[in-house]
Structure formats: structure tokens, C-alpha cells
Design a protein around this motif. Structure first.
Motif, short mmCIF file in Angstrom:
data_model
loop_
_atom_site.label_atom_id
_atom_site.label_comp_id
_atom_site.label_asym_id
_atom_site.label_seq_id
_atom_site.Cartn_x
_atom_site.Cartn_y
_atom_site.Cartn_z
N VAL A 599 0.89 -1.12 -0.04
CA VAL A 599 -0.09 0.04 0.03
C VAL A 599 0.88 1.20 0.04
O VAL A 599 0.36 2.44 -0.45
N THR A 600 2.09 1.32 0.56
CA THR A 600 3.01 2.45 0.80
C THR A 600 3.45 2.60 -0.87
O THR A 600 3.75 3.80 -1.31
N HIS A 601 3.74 1.57 -1.72
CA HIS A 601 4.63 1.80 -2.83
C HIS A 601 3.54 1.83 -4.00
O HIS A 601 4.09 1.88 -5.10
N SER A 602 2.32 1.50 -3.82
CA SER A 602 1.26 1.64 -4.94
C SER A 602 1.01 2.93 -5.49
O SER A 602 0.54 2.95 -6.78
N PHE A 634 -3.42 -0.25 12.03
CA PHE A 634 -3.72 1.38 11.98
C PHE A 634 -2.59 2.15 11.47
O PHE A 634 -2.75 3.25 11.13
N SER A 635 -1.43 1.66 12.07
CA SER A 635 -0.21 2.76 11.61
C SER A 635 -0.09 2.68 10.12
O SER A 635 0.02 3.57 9.27
N THR A 636 -0.47 1.24 9.21
CA THR A 636 -0.32 1.29 7.91
C THR A 636 -1.67 2.23 7.42
O THR A 636 -1.41 3.02 6.23
N LEU A 637 -2.75 2.01 7.98
CA LEU A 637 -3.72 2.80 7.39
C LEU A 637 -3.50 4.30 7.75
O LEU A 637 -4.15 5.18 6.70
N THR A 638 -2.96 4.85 8.60
CA THR A 638 -2.65 6.27 8.69
C THR A 638 -2.07 6.59 7.70
O THR A 638 -2.04 7.94 7.21
N VAL A 640 -1.72 5.52 4.90
CA VAL A 640 -2.39 5.51 3.49
C VAL A 640 -3.27 7.09 3.74
O VAL A 640 -3.25 7.76 2.61
N LEU A 641 -3.89 7.25 4.67
CA LEU A 641 -4.58 8.36 4.76
C LEU A 641 -4.02 9.76 4.54
O LEU A 641 -4.42 10.69 4.22
N LEU A 642 -2.93 9.64 5.16
CA LEU A 642 -1.98 10.90 5.18
C LEU A 642 -1.54 11.34 3.70
O LEU A 642 -1.43 12.51 3.58
N ARG A 643 -1.30 10.29 3.04
CA ARG A 643 -1.11 10.57 1.45
C ARG A 643 -2.49 10.32 0.61
O ARG A 643 -2.33 10.09 -0.63
N ALA A 644 -3.36 10.61 1.08
CA ALA A 644 -4.60 10.17 0.35
C ALA A 644 -4.89 10.99 -0.89
O ALA A 644 -5.26 10.50 -1.93
N ALA A 691 -5.82 11.74 10.44
CA ALA A 691 -5.33 11.61 9.20
C ALA A 691 -6.36 11.79 8.14
O ALA A 691 -5.97 12.41 7.10
N LEU A 692 -7.30 11.22 8.62
CA LEU A 692 -8.75 11.38 7.40
C LEU A 692 -9.25 12.76 7.24
O LEU A 692 -9.14 13.13 6.24
#
Length: 863
Positions: A599-602, A634-638, A640-644, A691-692
Motif C-alpha cells: 500500500v505504501t509503494h502503490s 492502524f499505522s499502515t492505514l494512517t 495511507v490516509l496521510l497521503r490520500a 489523518a482522514l
């Protein structure tokens, strides 16, 4: 007629013989006058006699240009053998060291001048043996105590060997007995001279020396490790001659010592070993029996640190190969007549060994390999290095013939690639590359992949990477997908948590991508899976940059622009691969880290995969799942949302999943439960919510929807023990208030400010300032309300509470509260004036209250 010729010859020889007889008579007369002095009782008399003899012999040398040396030698022979030699030999036992030294010198002069020096050997050799040979088996010191005299005596023996030649054969016992002692002499010069003498004796008596040669091997090998390098060189050269002209059975006794000399620090010693072994391979009578033992010693010189030694070893080996090829020309007829060109994938075709060299190695490889495989695991690092280097040289010669020995070779490489010595590992890499170049992939892959399936290891991956790197592209093409699929298996790509393992795994992918280029398109997905795994498990150890480079190379091979496009092409299958077991995940599951990397590199492609990703997160973030797992996700999801804006919501895809994120993920995890773990999860959920709402991807209407759903839970988290949770909750309430624009119901709206007021007593000044800022937003929302009067009592209460903090010890809090009161003064200024005047006398310092009053007085009257 014959009688006439004989008469004429007698007439011709007569004067010469007469002169020779006269000279001999004169010398005999002189010697007869001087020799009695040798029997004197005092050493001074004996010494003077010897000195007189020395002067007489040196003065009697034929120096005239027309003098006949043969005639002079013939004249000297008789007096020398009859008068001088016996007495000089007796003088070798003289108590005076000076007398013994003069006697040795005179013996040297006599041997050089005598016409038949061989006649002196029957008396000279026993006398030398008596002075030099140690009594055995007691091994007591030799009878001659003086080192310099022992050296002179050995030099005299060497002179006798050179002059006597084959005549020494009857006296070999005495000569060998002397050498057995002098080769172990404490004086290094004596040992060196003895070595030269032994070599000369071997060459002088080739037909008889083999019967005595073995007795010299022991002393020579005891001296081969002498501390003086010149002695070591002399021993090696002497050993070469002793075995060359002696018994070949001694080769086995010598080889271990020669092998040790290949590690000698002195280049001259290693050069001597190379020359002697090369000479044996060329000239030893029964060399065919020892090829498998001598070839490794010569080939070990190929990697010598000194280029001249390496070049000499190469040159000697070429000569050996050509000679053997000539000797076995009939056997090699077909290969000579139909010579095959160097393989197209040969690493250095211009330096390919000749046919004879290749055949010699091929025919002896089965005998050589076991010793190498043993030595490559030796406890001495130098032995392991040499063995690994030698194995590479042998494989270069063996070419495709190595196939029949592949199993023990690979087993050895797997063990040696774990060596702590870098030189050993580098040589093993070269060996594996040669296997890849010469052996069919069907053969080596079957063995290597089977080993990896049973026991994945960093050495096994290094061997695989090396053979793939050495394999030609056309041979590798049919096997790329098989290798990639095997590497992507969980038990291999998620192997030991060792940085070296991750590095070796990455090497395999790099070798595949570099070696197959466009051919790896069909295997792009498993290769990408391996790279994701390396980045997830070992990226923090310094492999991140290398993985990014490999991703770029894989993208180029697949014809896409960069790694993000590569992820876009395979994002769906990647998520399926990662989430296949998500219902069984724990915090220790590698798939959790893999999901984070994906999810970080996509990049922007992640938005298209949200319908696939969000259900995975929803399933794993339920309260019944492992708390540590939920924290990690939750760390991963955060992130993702920070770079939404640039990733997950690049095209507005996040809005479709918002309801699931709020109701199925955030709401359950914001519910209060006892315990520190539950508190940590609530903090993580608050961070995710921040983050959202702060990402900027939600419209005001969507923020209002979030507020309606989550405001009660957020107000609860204002009381969390975690400072982060309290701080972010204050900020989230501020975002909610700004987006509501007064649309919140009054009953719910009034309940907000008391919770914020509590935060003004927080232990963290940062939280207090955030709460003050949010209260300003709350007051601004009332200012926008049409019916402000219904909030009068609440605002008055807020004024009264805020005025307390104008006297706060923290200057920053005082300034923030003053600004909040100024911003809220427009609502009910008269109320604020009264409250301020009432509080003025209670403050330690009335400065802030007075400043607020001045502001209120200067403000325009409320409309």
C-alpha cells in the motif's frame, strides 16, 4: 710400419714426459722437506708447515700462457696422491682449528689441481664422513665443532661431487651419511650447501642414486620449514633433484610439505615449489602415476599474489599440457582433428586452456575433487582460500565435464559460501558462475532448487544467484518462471530473519532480471512478490535502495515507466497474494509487513484497489482480533490516509469506502475498554481519524457526516491517558466545528465546550493550547448562529472559566486565552466586562485583565 709410427710417437712424447717427471720429482722433494712439519708436537709448528705447503702449492700453479694444464695436473697427481693427501686427511682431526681449516683449504687446492681427482675419493669420503656424520641413532653433535669448518668440509664434498661424477657411486653410502647430518646442521649456510651438494650428487650418479634417495627425504623435509627463506628454497630445489633422479615413491612424503610452502610469505619459496612441481610434471619418470597429486600444486600458482609466479605457473602448465598432448596424440586424434571452438558463453575464450591441459584435468578430476572438498572446510583460513581458488581453476578447465561431478561440487560450494573469509566466498561465487556457464540449467537447477526446498539458506541463495548470473540468456530463458516461482514460495522468500539472507535473496532476483531482461516478463509477478518481501522484511537493514534499483530494472524489462506503474500492473494479484490468509494473521505474520509495503509503494493505483483493501482492513481491525495486529494495521492505514490526495484518493475513490472506514473500522476501535492495550488502540484510531479529516480529501459535508458518527467517541477520547490522543482529539473537534458552520444541534453543541475546558488543566501545554484554539472555533460557530441568545449562559460560564487562566503561570497559555477572550468578546461584551472586572482583584497580576478591558473599551459597540 706400425713399429715406425710407435717409435716416432715415443720420440715425440719423450721430452714432455721427461719434463713431467722432473716437475713431479721437484714437487716430491719440496713436499718431503715440508711434510715432516705436519707431525710437530705443537700446533704452531704444524700450522707453519701447512702455511708453507699452501705457499708452495699456490706458487706452483702453471701461470705461463703456453703452459699445459694437463701436464701440470699429471705432474701434480703423483705427489698429491702419494704424499700430500694422506697427511692432509689426518690433519682434519688436528686439535687446532686453524690447522684443520688450512688442511681443508689445501685439500680443495689439491682436488682442483689433480689430474685424477676421482682417485682421492676412496680416502676423502670416509674422512669427510668421520668429521661430519653424526653418530646414529644417538644424534650427538658432529665431530667437527666449528660451523665455518663444517661449511668448508661440505663445500669440499660438493667439489668432490662435481669433479668425481659417476665415480662417486661406490661411495654413495658415505656421501649420503654426511648429507643426512649436515642437512640438519644448526648453521643455515651448512644446510644450504648440503642441499646443493645433495642435488649435485643426485645428478652425478643417476644410475645408483635411487637406492639411497629415500634416506635423504626425511632430513630434507625437516629442513623445508627452516626460518631462513634461502634455506627453504635450497631444500625445495634439492628435493626436486633427489626425487627426479631417485625414487618416485618419495613423492607422497614430499607433497604435504610442498603444499604448505604454497602459503609461504616469501615469493621466492612459492616460485621454487612451482618450478620443481612443473619440472616433475614434465620430466619425472613415473609422472603419470602422480598427475592427480602434482596438478593441484601447480595450478594453485595461478592465483599467486605475485604476477610473475602466476605467469610462470601458467607457462609451465601449458608446457605440461602440450607434452602430454604430444605423448597421447593417438588417443586424442579425433579431438585434434575435429577441434571444437570455445563455447560461446566461455568467460574468457581468448585464454581458454589447451586441449592437453583440459584433458589432464578432466581425466584426473575425480581423484582431485575429494581432497579439495575436504580442504575447503579446513580450520586454517589460508587452506580454505587456496582450495576455493584451485576449484575455480579446475572448473575452468573441466568445462561441461564438471556435470558428472556436480553434486559434490555444489555441496561443497553451499558449505563454503557461508565462510567468514571473503576470499573464499568470492572464489566460490566464481565457481558457481562457471557452473552456470558450462552446465545445463536443467541439471544444476534440479539440484539447487531441491536443496532450497528442503532447507532455505543464504549460501544456497548465493550459489543460485551466481549460477544464474553465469548462465547464458538463451539457456536460462525456459527456466526463468520456474526459478521466480520457487523463490516466491513463502518458506523461501520469508526465510530466516537474517540480513544476509535478504541480501542473497535480492541477488537472485537481480541475477534473473539482469540475465533474462525482457524474458522475465512472464515471471514479473513472482519476482515482484520476492522484492516486496525483501523490502518488508529486510528493507530497514539497508537493502531499500538496492530493492528500488531492482524494481526499476524489472519495470524496464516489463516495458513500464517506473516502479509505481509496475505495482499498478500487478496490484490486484499482489493484494490477493498478501491477503490470502488474512483471517489468521497475527502481529508476527510477515503478511502484515508485506501489506504495508504494497500500500505504501502503490501510489495512485491504490485508489483503484480500495474496494479490495478496505475489506481486508475491516476484517483485521475488529475488536476480537489480536490487539498488536490492530495497532500495526492502524499505522499502515494512517500512512495511507496521510497521503490520500496523491495516492488513495487521487481520483476520489476514498469517498465510496468512507462509510465502511467510519462505522466498521473507527467506531468499534474508539469504544472505551479497560487496559493499556485498549488505550493504545484508541490512540491509534484517533491518529487514523486525524489523518482522514486533515488530509483535505473530504468535503465539509463529508466531515459533517464523520462528525455525526464519531463526535461522541472523540469527546470521550479527550480524557485519554495518552497525550497524543488528547491533542489529536482537540484538533479533530476543531476540524468538526469548522466544517459544521453552526449546523450542529444546540443541545449537542453546548456539550462540547465543557470537555474542552477540562483540557485547559492538562499536564501538557501543547494540549492546553490546542484546546484553547478549539474553543475559539466554538465561539466563532456561535457568532455565526442566528439565535445567539440561547447560548448566553453557556458563553458567560465560558468567560468566567477562561478569565481564571489569564492568571496562569504559563505565559503562552495566558496569551492564547487572552486571544480567545478577545475573539469571543463580540458575542456578549457587556457580560465579559462585568466578569473581567469581577475577576480583576483576584489575579496575582492584573495586566492581562486590564489589557482585555482596554480591548473591550476600544471595540465598537455591538450591533
Amino acid at each position: 710400419m706400425a713399429a715406425l709410427v710407435a717409435a716416432e710417437a715415443a720420440v715425440t712424447r719423450g721430452p714432455a714426459e721427461a719434463a713431467e717427471a722432473a716437475e713431479a720429482a721437484e714437487l716430491s722433494r719440496v713436499l718431503s722437506r715440508l711434510l715432516p712439519g705436519l707431525e710437530a708436537d705443537n700446533k704452531l709448528g704444524r700450522r707453519r708447515a701447512l702455511e708453507a705447503l699452501q705457499r708452495e702449492l699456490e706458487a706452483a700453479r702453471p701461470e705461463a700462457p703456453d703452459a699445459d694444464p694437463a701436464a701440470a695436473a699429471a705432474a701434480f697427481q703423483g705427489p698429491w696422491a702419494r704424499l700430500l693427501l694422506p697427511r692432509l686427511l689426518r690433519c682434519l682431526t688436528d686439535p687446532a682449528e686453524g690447522c684443520r681449516a688450512l688442511a681443508v683449504h689445501l685439500l680443495d687446492l689439491g682436488l682442483r689441481r689433480a689430474a685424477r681427482p676421482c682417485d682421492a675419493l676412496p680416502r676423502l669420503l670416509p674422512a669427510l664422513a668421520a668429521r661430519l656424520a653424526c653418530p646414529e641413532p644417538a644424534r650427538r653433535p658432529p665431530p667437527e665443532p666449528c660451523e665455518e669448518l663444517r661449511l668448508a668440509l661440505v663445500q669440499l664434498l660438493g667439489l668432490a661431487v662435481r669433479l668425481g661424477g659417476t665415480a662417486l657411486a661406490p661411495h654413495l653410502d658415505d656421501a649420503v651419511r654426511v648429507l643426512r647430518s649436515t642437512l640438519l646442521d644448526p648453521f643455515a649456510a651448512v644446510r644450504r650447501e648440503s642441499c646443493e651438494c645433495a642435488a649435485g650428487l643426485a645428478r652425478a650418479t643417476p644410475d645408483h642414486f635411487h637406492m639411497q634417495s629415500e634416506s635423504l627425504i626425511g632430513p630434507l623435509m625437516q629442513t623445508v620449514s627452516h626460518q631462513h627463506w634461502k634455506v627453504r628454497v635450497a631444500v625445495i630445489e634439492a628435493t626436486g633433484a633427489v626425487i627426479q633422479f631417485g625414487s618416485g615413491k618419495s613423492v607422497d612424503d614430499v607433497l604435504p610439505h610442498f603444499a604448505q610452502r604454497l602459503f609461504d610469505d616469501v615469493p621466492q619459496v612459492r616460485r621454487a615449489v612451482t618450478r620443481v612441481v612443473g619440472g616433475w610434471l614434465l620430466d619425472l619418470r613415473d609422472r603419470y602415476s602422480f598427475f592427480h597429486k602434482l596438478i593441484p600444486l601447480l595450478l594453485s600458482g595461478f592465483d599467486d599474489d605475485i604476477p610473475d609466479i602466476a605467469h610462470e605457473a601458467t607457462s609451465l602448465w601449458e608446457k605440461v599440457g602440450l607434452q602430454w598432448q604430444t605423448e597421447n596424440e593417438e588417443d586424442l586424434k579425433d579431438k585434434l582433428d575435429f577441434a571444437s571452438p570455445p563455447p560461446a558463453h566461455h568467460p574468457s575464450p581468448e585464454r581458454r586452456p589447451g586441449l592437453g591441459c583440459r584433458e589432464l584435468v578432466f581425466r584426473n578430476l575425480a581423484k582431485i575433487l575429494p581432497a579439495i572438498c575436504h580442504d575447503i572446510t579446513d580450520w586454517v583460513a589460508g587452506t580454505r582460500v587456496k582450495s576455493a581458488q584451485l576449484l575455480a581453476v579446475l572448473l575452468l578447465h573441466a568445462e561441461d565435464h564438471a556435470t558428472q561431478h556436480l553434486e559434490p561440487i555444489l555441496r561443497t560450494l553451499l558449505h563454503a559460501c557461508a565462510d567468514e573469509e571473503g576470499a573464499v566466498v568470492r572464489s566460490c561465487i566464481s565457481c558457481a558462475e562457471l557452473i552456470g556457464a558450462f552446465v545445463s540449467p536443467e541439471v544444476f537447477l534440479k539440484l539447487i532448487l531441491t536443496t532450497l526446498r528442503k532447507s532455505p539458506s543464504a549460501p544456497g541463495l548465493l550459489v543460485l544467484a551466481s549460477v544464474v548470473r553465469g548462465c547464458p540468456r538463451e539457456a536460462l530463458r525456459p527456466h526463468v518462471k520456474v526459478i521466480a516461482t520457487e523463490l516466491a514460495q513463502a518458506h523461501i522468500c520469508q526465510g530466516p530473519e537474517n540480513p544476509v539472507y535478504g541480501e542473497r535473496l535480492l541477488l537472485c532476483v537481480q541475477a534473473l532480471v539482469a540475465g533474462s531482461r525482457e524474458d522475465c516478463r512472464e515471471a514479473a509477478l513472482p519476482l515482484l512478490e520476492v522484492l516486496v518481501t525483501v523490502l518488508a522484511l529486510w528493507g530497514a537493514t539497508g537493502l531499500g535502495d538496492k530493492v528500488q534499483e531492482t524494481l526499476a530494472a524489472l519495470a524496464a524489462a516489463e516495458g513500464v515507466d517506473g516502479s509505481q506503474d509496475l505495482f499498478r500492473e500487478h496490484l490486484g494479484p499482489l493484494l490477493e497474494w498478501v491477503a490470502a490468509s488474512h483471517r489468521d494473521w497475527t502481529v508476527h505474520s510477515a503478511e502484515v509487513l508485506l501489506l504495508d509495503v504494497v500500500v505504501t509503494h502503490s501510489g495512485p493505483a491504490l485508489g483503484e484497489a480500495l474496494p479490495q483493501l478496505v475489506p481486508i482492513l475491516r476484517s483485521c481491525l475488529q475488536p476480537a482480533r489480536d490487539p498488536a495486529l490492530r495497532l500495526q494495521l492502524f499505522s499502515t492505514l494512517t500512512r495511507v490516509l496521510l497521503r490520500a490526495q496523491e495516492a488513495a484518493d487521487a481520483r476520489g475513490q476514498l469517498r465510496g469506502c468512507l462509510d465502511t472506514v467510519l462505522k466498521d473500522i473507527l467506531v468499534p476501535n474508539l469504544q472505551w475498554h479497560a487496559g493499556r492495550t485498549a488505550a493504545a488502540i484508541r490512540t491509534a484510531a484517533v491518529s487514523c481519524l486525524w489523518a482522514l479529516v486533515s488530509s483535505g480529501v473530504l468535503s465539509d459535508k463529508q466531515v459533517q457526516e464523520v462528525q455525526e458518527t464519531l463526535m461522541p467517541q472523540v469527546l470521550t477520547t479527550l480524557e485519554e491517558d495518552s497525550q497524543t490522543a488528547r491533542l489529536l482529539s482537540c484538533r479533530i473537534v476543531g476540524v468538526f466545528l469548522k466544517a459544521s458552520d453552526g449546523a450542529t444541534e444546540p443541545d449537542k453543541f453546548i456539550k462540547i465546550y465543557p470537555e474542552l475546558l477540562k483540557r485547559l488543566d492538562d499536564v501538557s501545554n501543547e494540549v492546553r493550547l490546542a484546546a484553547t484554539s478549539t474553543l475559539v472555533t466554538w465561539l466563532e460557530c456561535i457568532r455565526n448562529e442566528a439565535g445567539q441568545c440561547c447560548y448566553r449562559s453557556s458563553v458567560q460560564h465560558l468567560y468566567r472559566e477562561l478569565l481564571v487562566y489569564l492568571d496562569d503561570p504559563e505565559r503562552a497559555v495566558q496569551d492564547a486565552v487572552l486571544e480567545a477572550l478577545k475573539a469571543g468578546s463580540v458575542l456578549f461584551p457587556d457580560v465579559l466586562v462585568r466578569e473581567t472586572e469581577a475577576a480583576l482583584h483576584r489575579h496575582r497580576s492584573p495586566a492581562y485583565c486590564e489589557q482585555l478591558l482596554r480591548h473591550l473599551q476600544a471595540a465598537p459597540p455591538a450591533q
